[in-house]
Every structure is written in structure tokens, then in C-alpha cells.
Design a protein around this motif. Structure first.
Motif, PDB file in Angstrom:
ATOM      1  N   LEU A 130       3.093   6.519  -2.508  1.00 43.38           N
ATOM      2  CA  LEU A 130       4.641   6.606  -3.091  1.00 43.38           C
ATOM      3  C   LEU A 130       5.267   6.161  -4.044  1.00 43.38           C
ATOM      4  N   GLU A 139       0.626  -1.439  -0.169  1.00 36.43           N
ATOM      5  CA  GLU A 139      -0.122   0.155  -0.388  1.00 36.43           C
ATOM      6  C   GLU A 139       0.912   1.166   0.587  1.00 36.43           C
ATOM      7  N   VAL A 140       1.239   1.210   0.314  1.00 39.36           N
ATOM      8  CA  VAL A 140       2.998   2.439   1.111  1.00 39.36           C
ATOM      9  C   VAL A 140       3.280   2.474  -0.062  1.00 39.36           C
TER      10      VAL A 140
END
Length: 552
Positions: free
Chosen positions: A235, A230-231
Motif C-alpha cells: 500500500l 506485506e499489505v
């Protein structure tokens, strides 16, 4: 030697500052005038015990300080260095304060010290022989201690005592083991099983922390992988990813800053943010690549954690306490194993006995020449102390099997006249003979001591006449080698002194206080005459006193 004694509010002394000289000094005066109080004050500075009675009535505290020259003997200097106590100008000042409530404090050269330290320093500086010291010589421990001091064997005697106790302890261990073999075997069996169980566990505290961290990571691997994905998407892996967006925004603000420099700070902040976001993106990708679901490893880790916690719970301990338990059990098992081995215990007992025998033999070898020398010296002194033909012997009586004091007991034997066999000092000496023999022993013992200041407090009690004159000359000869102070009631002894003080009571404002006068030649004649003639002093008495002082 003792240079100065300063006393404040001690018993019946308000203020005294006394400067002492070398040689033999006599302290004289009427009974109860305070002669022994001066020595009590000095004893206080040297570490004697004290209570509130030392404080003069109505005062808050008593204070005593004694100033000594540092002895030539290097032993005290080495001891002071070990205690981190400083020396200035080769002078030692021992100070003691006793408060009215009984509390006591001590200093050495201005540094606070314990009473034990003060007492130990005092033992290097001054040796006080009390008026009842000859009675102490009737005790076996006092006789043994005096001989060991003469022989310079105090440390060796202490070593012998240590070896003897170790020998007896080894013998007792062997005896206990022989009497309790069954119970010892059961305990050994249990301990061996417990030690084996913990050794098989092979628990390592450092690995335990790492194992718990690995378990946490494996147990939450799915959640960690989902979160990382998810990150990563936010990003850098989506259309509106933060890292490239920050780079574009920074570039746009850079163009604007070319027009308005006021935006330079904003441009810098965005550039830094873009760099950090890019670094976070790469670090998180490396972390995600290492993550994997590993059910088998998770099961292994959980099994290991379970084994550790189960064993810790079984022994009512935390996992971190298991290594300590293992060390304790190993030590106890080793001790029980040793105690269950008769041959090993016998070897240990034999070794301890041999160590004692070697030390005891060295102590005996040191005692023999010292006993012979002291016997000869005291016997020689007895010939001049109205005991012509008398003999003194220091007997070394063998003790079967040895003792904590060595292979022999020390016993002082005496024959007051040539027709008698030597017998125990405690059994044959009369009061007067004991006083004379005791004084001879103390003087001879002091000659062998390295203590620079010797004090005799009415040790001449029970003698008089020509014997008193001989005692005075004996102390005078001793004063050529040491500083000698003597409290005396005998004019024959005082007349032999190099200098003399008179201690007397005086009344001031309704209070009785002790005063000290340094006597000159005429003053000594008057004081010796008083000691000779009592209340009514005649010219004849004065002439006799002057003659005794060598002035007539």
C-alpha cells in the motif's frame, strides 16, 4: 335484563325470535311442547356445553343469540374491559353456533371468545334454577356454596382454600425432611461442592466470547504480523506502493480532464480510491503497532479456556449452559438447606397456619350473619308454604383443625312442624317439603344476588293448591325487582305473571316443530282454563281462569 332470544335449528325449533319484557313472565304449555328447550337454548348462549344433538335433524348447524342490557353493576363492565371486549349502546349480544359435527364456536358482541369467557359473562347476566335444583341442596358443597354466595364471600372462600393448601404443604415438607435427613445431607454435600466449584470458576458468558476472540488473535499473531507487513508494503512502503500510485494517477487524469471534461468521472473515481487507500494504510499501521507476540498471555488464555471446557464437559453441558446450572444448583441447595433446618421449617409452617387462621376467621365472620339472615328469611317463607311452625336453620358446624373450606362445615337443618327438632335437610324433608323449602331457598338466594335475570324451570314441581298461589305471588314480588321467567304447569303460578307465553308443538311438512305464542288477555284466560280443566274446557272453567287473572 334479557331483551331478545334468537334461535335457529335448535332441537325441534326451526326459527324463533322472542322479545322479552320486564317483570314476571310465565312460559306454559303441554308437557313435551318445548318449554324447557327454550331455556336450554338460552343456556347454550350463556356457555353451557353442547354436542351435535343440539342441531335440528337434517340441518348443518344450530345457532342461538341472546341480547342483554348491560347491568348497572360495574363488575361486568370492568371484566369486559380486562378481556378487551367492546360494548356498544350498553348492549351485550352472546352468540353460539354448534355444528352438526359437534364443533362449537362463541362470540360476544361480534368478537370470538372462548366457552369459558362466554360462561363467565353469562354468570353476570342470568341465573337459571333447574327443576331439580332443590335436590342439589341436599349436597354439602351446594349448601356451602349457596351460603358463601349469600355472604358475598366466594373470593374469600377461595383464599382460605389457598392458605389451607399452603399450610398442609409446609407441614408435609417438615415431615418429609424429618424422615429423610440422611439422603438430604448427601445431596446437600454434593450440591455444595458443585456450586463452590462453579463459583470459583467465575464464568462470564460475555467474557467467554471476548476470551475466544483474544485466543484466536494471540494464536495467529505471527501470521497476522506477516500479513500486515506485506499489505503495508504494497500500500505505501515500496517503490510501486498502491496509495501514492493512485494519487499520481489521479493527478494525471485530472490534467487530462482539464482538456476533456468527459474524464471527470474517472478523475473522481481515482480520487476516491486514493483517499480510501490512504485511510486503509493508516488504519493498518495502527493495527500493526498493536500486534505483538505474547506467549505468556497466550498460555494464560489457553489455560482459562481449558478450565472452562473441562468443567463443562464434566457436567455434560456447553460453556454457555454453566450459569444456568449454577442457578439451578443454588436453588436446589437453598431448598434442601431450608428443608434440613427443623426450626426454619417449623417457622414456615407456623406462618402458613396463621395466614390460614386469619383468612378462615374472616370467612367465618362473613358466614355468620348471612346464615342468620337466610335462616330467618326461609323460616318466614315456610309459614306461607303450608309448613306453619316449621323452622329452617343454617348451621355452622366447627371442624377441628380447620379444612380447605374453613373452620366450619355448612349444614341446612329443617323442622317441617313445630313439634319436631331441626335435623339435616337431607334426612327429614319429604319430596313435597323439599320442593317447597328448596324453592324458598332459591328465591331468597336470588333476592340477594345482583343477577338481573332469574329463570325458574319447573321449580314448583311437587306443590299445588293454595301453596302454588303463594309461590306465584312470591315470584311476582321478585319480578318487581328483577326480570323473572318461570316455566310452570301450575295455573296458580302462571296467573300471577305479568305476561305469559304459550309453547306448543305444530306439524309442518311432516316435521314436528315448537311454536311460541304471546298471549293477550283472552288468550291467557284460555291457557289458564286449559291448565285448570284439561281437555274439556267449560265456561265455568273459563270464569274461574278469568277470576284467577283478576278479570272476573
Amino acid at each position: 335484563m334479557l331483551r331478545r332470544l334468537t334461535i335457529r335449528d335448535f332441537v325441534i325449533v326451526d326459527r324463533l325470535e322472542l322479545d322479552f319484557g320486564a317483570g314476571f313472565g310465565a312460559l306454559t304449555g303441554e308437557t313435551g311442547a318445548g318449554k324447557s328447550i327454550l331455556l336450554d337454548a338460552l343456556g347454550l348462549a350463556l356457555g353451557d356445553r353442547a354436542d351435535a344433538t343440539a342441531v335440528r335433524n337434517g340441518r348443518e348447524r344450530a345457532e342461538v343469540s341472546a341480547e342483554f342490557d348491560l347491568p348497572v353493576d360495574a363488575g361486568l363492565a370492568a371484566w369486559l374491559a380486562e378481556q378487551a371486549l367492546e360494548i356498544e349502546d350498553d348492549v351485550l349480544i352472546l352468540r353460539r353456533v354448534v355444528e352438526a359435527g359437534g364443533r362449537s364456536r362463541a362470540w360476544l358482541n361480534g368478537t370470538p371468545v372462548t366457552l369459558a369467557q362466554l360462561r363467565e359473562a353469562g354468570e353476570w347476566l342470568c341465573d337459571i334454577h333447574g327443576q331439580h335444583a332443590h335436590h342439589a341442596l341436599l349436597r354439602a358443597d351446594a349448601q356451602r356454596g349457596l351460603l358463601d354466595t349469600q355472604a358475598g364471600a366466594g373470593a374469600l372462600a377461595a383464599e382460605v382454600a389457598v392458605h389451607h393448601r399452603a399450610w398442609r404443604q409446609a407441614a408435609e415438607q417438615r415431615q418429609r425432611a424429618e424422615a429423610d435427613t440422611a439422603a438430604s445431607a448427601r445431596e446437600r454435600e454434593l450440591l455444595a461442592w458443585q456450586v463452590r466449584e462453579l463459583e470459583e470458576l467465575a464464568f462470564d458468558p460475555a467474557q467467554w466470547a471476548e476470551l475466544n476472540q483474544e485466543h484466536s488473535r494471540l494464536a495467529h499473531a505471527a501470521g497476522l504480523m506477516a500479513g500486515a507487513d506485506e499489505v503495508l508494503a504494497a500500500l505505501g512502503d515500496s517503490d510501486l506502493a498502491a496509495a501514492p500510485l493512485l494519487a499520481r494517477l489521479g493527478s494525471r487524469v485530472g490534467e487530462m480532464a482539464g482538456i476533456d471534461p468527459g474524464l471527470d468521472e474517472v478523475r473522481g473515481l481515482l480520487a476516491d480510491a486514493a483517499i480510501q487507500a490512504d485511510e486503509a494504510l493508516h488504519a493498518l499501521r495502527r493495527y500493526r503497532d498493536r500486534l505483538d507476540l505474547d506467549p505468556e498471555r497466550l498460555a494464560e488464555v489457553e489455560a482459562r479456556i481449558g478450565a472452562v471446557t473441562d468443567l463443562a464437559r464434566k457436567h455434560r453441558a456447553t460453556p454457555e449452559e454453566l450459569p444456568g446450572l449454577l442457578d439451578d444448583w443454588r436453588a436446589r441447595l437453598e431448598a434442601l438447606t431450608a428443608s434440613a433446618d427443623p426450626a426454619r421449617l417449623a417457622e414456615r409452617e407456623t406462618a402458613a397456619r396463621k395466614a390460614y387462621e386469619v383468612a378462615a376467621a374472616r370467612l367465618s365472620a362473613a358466614r355468620r350473619p348471612a346464615a342468620e339472615a337466610l335462616s330467618a328469611e326461609v323460616t318466614e317463607a315456610m309459614q306461607t308454604l303450608a309448613m306453619a311452625g316449621g323452622r329452617f336453620e343454617v348451621a355452622l358446624v366447627p371442624v377441628a383443625g380447620g379444612s380447605v373450606h374453613g373452620d366450619e362445615e355448612v349444614e341446612f337443618l329443617v323442622a317441617a312442624n313445630p313439634s319436631q327438632p331441626v335435623r339435616s335437610l337431607a334426612k327429614v324433608a319429604s319430596g313435597g317439603e323439599l320442593s317447597r323449602i328448596g324453592l324458598a331457598i332459591q328465591v331468597m338466594a336470588s333476592r340477594a344476588s345482583a343477577t338481573p335475570t332469574l329463570i325458574f324451570d319447573e321449580v314448583d314441581v311437587g306443590i299445588g293448591g293454595g301453596v302454588a298461589e303463594i309461590v306465584g305471588k312470591l315470584l311476582h314480588r321478585l319480578g318487581r325487582e328483577r326480570q323473572v321467567l318461570c316455566v310452570t304447569h301450575l295455573p296458580q303460578v302462571a296467573a300471577c305473571a305479568d305476561w305469559q307465553w304459550n309453547i306448543a308443538k305444530a306439524e309442518r311438512d311432516g316435521e314436528v316443530l315448537s311454536r311460541v305464542s304471546v298471549l293477550d288477555g283472552e288468550g291467557r284466560v284460555e291457557e289458564i282454563a286449559r291448565m285448570l280443566g284439561g281437555v274439556n274446557i267449560t265456561d265455568t272453567t273459563r270464569r274461574h281462569a278469568a277470576e284467577m287473572l283478576g278479570q272476573g
